[in-house]
Design an enzyme around this catalytic site. Structure first.
Site, mmCIF file in Angstrom:
data_model
loop_
_atom_site.group_PDB
_atom_site.id
_atom_site.type_symbol
_atom_site.label_atom_id
_atom_site.label_comp_id
_atom_site.label_asym_id
_atom_site.label_seq_id
_atom_site.Cartn_x
_atom_site.Cartn_y
_atom_site.Cartn_z
ATOM 1 N N LYS A 52 -52.896 -44.077 45.711
ATOM 2 C CA LYS A 52 -52.519 -43.427 44.446
ATOM 3 C C LYS A 52 -53.731 -43.332 43.531
ATOM 4 C CE LYS A 52 -49.833 -45.362 41.051
ATOM 5 N NZ LYS A 52 -50.760 -45.274 39.905
ATOM 6 N N GLU A 96 -55.134 -41.574 39.607
ATOM 7 C CA GLU A 96 -54.756 -40.990 38.316
ATOM 8 C C GLU A 96 -55.675 -39.815 37.990
ATOM 9 O OE1 GLU A 96 -54.997 -44.111 35.377
ATOM 10 O OE2 GLU A 96 -53.671 -45.434 36.519
ATOM 11 N N ASP A 145 -52.870 -48.599 44.990
ATOM 12 C CA ASP A 145 -53.572 -47.953 43.873
ATOM 13 C C ASP A 145 -55.079 -48.017 44.106
ATOM 14 O OD1 ASP A 145 -52.735 -46.610 41.616
ATOM 15 O OD2 ASP A 145 -51.994 -48.419 40.606
ATOM 16 N N GLU A 200 -45.708 -40.678 34.309
ATOM 17 C CA GLU A 200 -45.517 -41.866 33.466
ATOM 18 C C GLU A 200 -45.476 -41.469 31.992
ATOM 19 O OE1 GLU A 200 -48.085 -45.167 34.379
ATOM 20 O OE2 GLU A 200 -47.478 -46.281 32.596
ATOM 21 N N ASP A 212 -52.360 -51.151 40.281
ATOM 22 C CA ASP A 212 -53.433 -51.878 39.590
ATOM 23 C C ASP A 212 -52.896 -52.507 38.297
ATOM 24 O OD1 ASP A 212 -53.173 -49.580 38.097
ATOM 25 O OD2 ASP A 212 -55.327 -49.125 38.027
ATOM 26 N N SER A 213 -51.603 -52.269 38.001
ATOM 27 C CA SER A 213 -50.946 -53.030 36.933
ATOM 28 C C SER A 213 -51.049 -54.527 37.196
ATOM 29 C CB SER A 213 -49.470 -52.623 36.821
ATOM 30 O OG SER A 213 -48.827 -52.677 38.075
HETATM 31 O O1 KIV Z 1 -50.085 -49.690 38.459
HETATM 32 C C1 KIV Z 1 -48.868 -49.460 38.437
HETATM 33 O O2 KIV Z 1 -48.024 -50.337 38.639
HETATM 34 C C2 KIV Z 1 -48.445 -48.095 38.163
HETATM 35 C C3 KIV Z 1 -47.000 -47.848 37.866
HETATM 36 C C4 KIV Z 1 -46.640 -48.364 36.538
HETATM 37 C C5 KIV Z 1 -46.624 -46.431 38.057
HETATM 38 O O3 KIV Z 1 -49.245 -47.207 38.167
#
Ligand code: KIV
Length: 275
Positions: free
Chosen positions: A124, A126, A96, A193, A57-58
Site C-alpha cells: 500500500k 499513499e 504498508d 481515508e 505504518d500506523s
Molecule cells: O496505516 C494504517 O493503518 C492505515 C489505515 C488507517 C488505513 O493506513
C-alpha cells in the site's frame, strides 16, 4: 441498502485473493479489513472472517509510541509483516510502504520487493497522480498495489494536520481524477481515508478497483479500522472509529461483531461519517 446480508460470519475457509475482492465488489458484497500488527491478532482475524489484513505504518503510533507514521522504517514494517503472515494463511495481507520508501519508482521496486518477500500479498502506498507511474511499474511486474487517497498520514506536515480531505469542489475533483488515474495504472484496491461520504460514493462508482473506507461513509466497497480502535485501546479515538469490545465478550467476539456490522451495513453509521 445496496448490500446483501452476510454470507460468512465465521472462520475463513478459503484463501482470499485479489480476485475474491473484485468479485465481491461486482456482487455488492462488503468485505472487511483490519489494520493489525502481530501473529496472535492475525490468527484471531482469520477465525473471525476478516478478509484483508493491513500491516499499516500506523504501527508507529499504535505500537511503537511515535507521534506520527513518519519515523517508521522498512525494517520495522518487514518485522511486523512477517509476524502477521505467520499467524494467518487465509486472509490477504497488505504491507504498508513506509515514509519515503517509494519516492522514486526505483525505490518503490526495491522496497516493495522486500515487503512481498516478508510475506505480504500486496503493498500500500499513499499518493495521487504522481504515483500512477509507480503503480503501473509494480503492477506490470506482478506486485499488486493498494493506493491511498484522502487523508494520507505520511503527508501530515504538508496537509497541516489530520483533517478531512476533499471538502471543496476543487479538492474533490482532483481526488476523483487521481482515483481514476490510479485505477487505469493498475491499482487493485484503494483506501479512502477521512473523505466526505458523497465523494467516497462517487469515487467507488467511478473505479473498477474495490474501495476501502475509513471515515469515508458507508458506501465504499469495504471498511477498515485499526485494531487498537476496535478494542478501545485508543485514548482519544477518532470520530470514524468504534470500540466493538464494549458490545462483545472478548477479542474474537469484537472482531466478529465488526465483520458482521460491516457486512450488514450497520457500521459505519452517520455518527462515524463526514458530511
Ligand atoms: O496505516 C494504517 O493503518 C492505515 C489505515 C488507517 C488505513 O493506513
Amino acid at each position: 441498502m445496496p448490500y446483501g446480508k452476510p454470507t460468512q460470519d465465521s472462520a475463513l475457509d478459503k484463501e482470499v485473493t485479489i480476485h475474491t475482492l473484485h468479485k465481491m465488489k461486482a456482487e455488492k458484497e462488503k468485505f472487511v479489513t483490519v489494520a493489525l500488527y502481530d501473529a496472535p491478532m492475525s490468527a484471531m482475524a482469520k477465525k473471525s472472517g476478516v478478509q484483508v489484513l493491513l500491516v499499516g505504518d500506523s504501527l508507529g503510533m499504535t505500537v511503537l509510541g511515535y507521534d506520527s507514521t513518519i519515523p517508521v522504517t522498512m525494517e520495522q514494517m518487514i518485522y511486523h509483516v512477517e509476524a502477521v503472515r505467520r499467524g494467518n494463511n487465509k486472509s490477504l495481507i497488505m504491507g504498508d510502504m513506509p515514509f519515503m520508501s517509494y519516492a522514486t519508482p526505483e525505490d518503490a521496486m526495491k522496497n516493495a520487493t522486500r515487503i512481498m518477500q516478508a510475506g505480504a500479498h500486496m503493498v500500500k502506498m499513499e499518493g495521487g497522480e504522481w504515483l500512477a507511474e509507480t503503480v503501473k511499474m509494480l503492477s506490470d511486474r506482478g506486485i499488486p498495489v493498494c493506493a491511498h487517497l484522502g487523508l494520507t498520514p505520511q503527508s501530515v506536515n504538508k496537509l497541516g494536520g489530520y483533517r478531512v480531505q476533499g471538502r471543496s469542489d476543487e479538492q474533490a475533483r482532483i481526488m476523483l481524477k487521481d482515483a481514476k488515474l490510479l485505477d487505469q495504472a493498475g491499482a487493485d484496491l484503494l483506501v479512502l481515508e477521512c473523505v466526505p461520504s458523497t465523494l467516497a460514493q462517487e469515487i467507488t462508482a467511478a473505479v473498477s478497483m474495490p474501495t476501502i473506507g475509513i471515515g469515508a461513509g458507508a458506501e465504499t466497497d469495504a471498511q477498515v479500522l485499526v485494531i487498537n480502535d476496535i478494542l478501545g485501546l485508543t485514548e482519544q479515538p477518532p470520530k470514524f472509529s468504534k470500540n466493538f469490545l464494549v458490545e462483545s465478550e472478548d477479542i474474537p467476539g469484537s472482531l466478529k461483531k465488526f465483520v458482521g456490522d460491516v457486512r450488514t451495513g450497520v457500521f459505519p453509521g452517520p455518527e462515524h461519517t463526514f458530511g
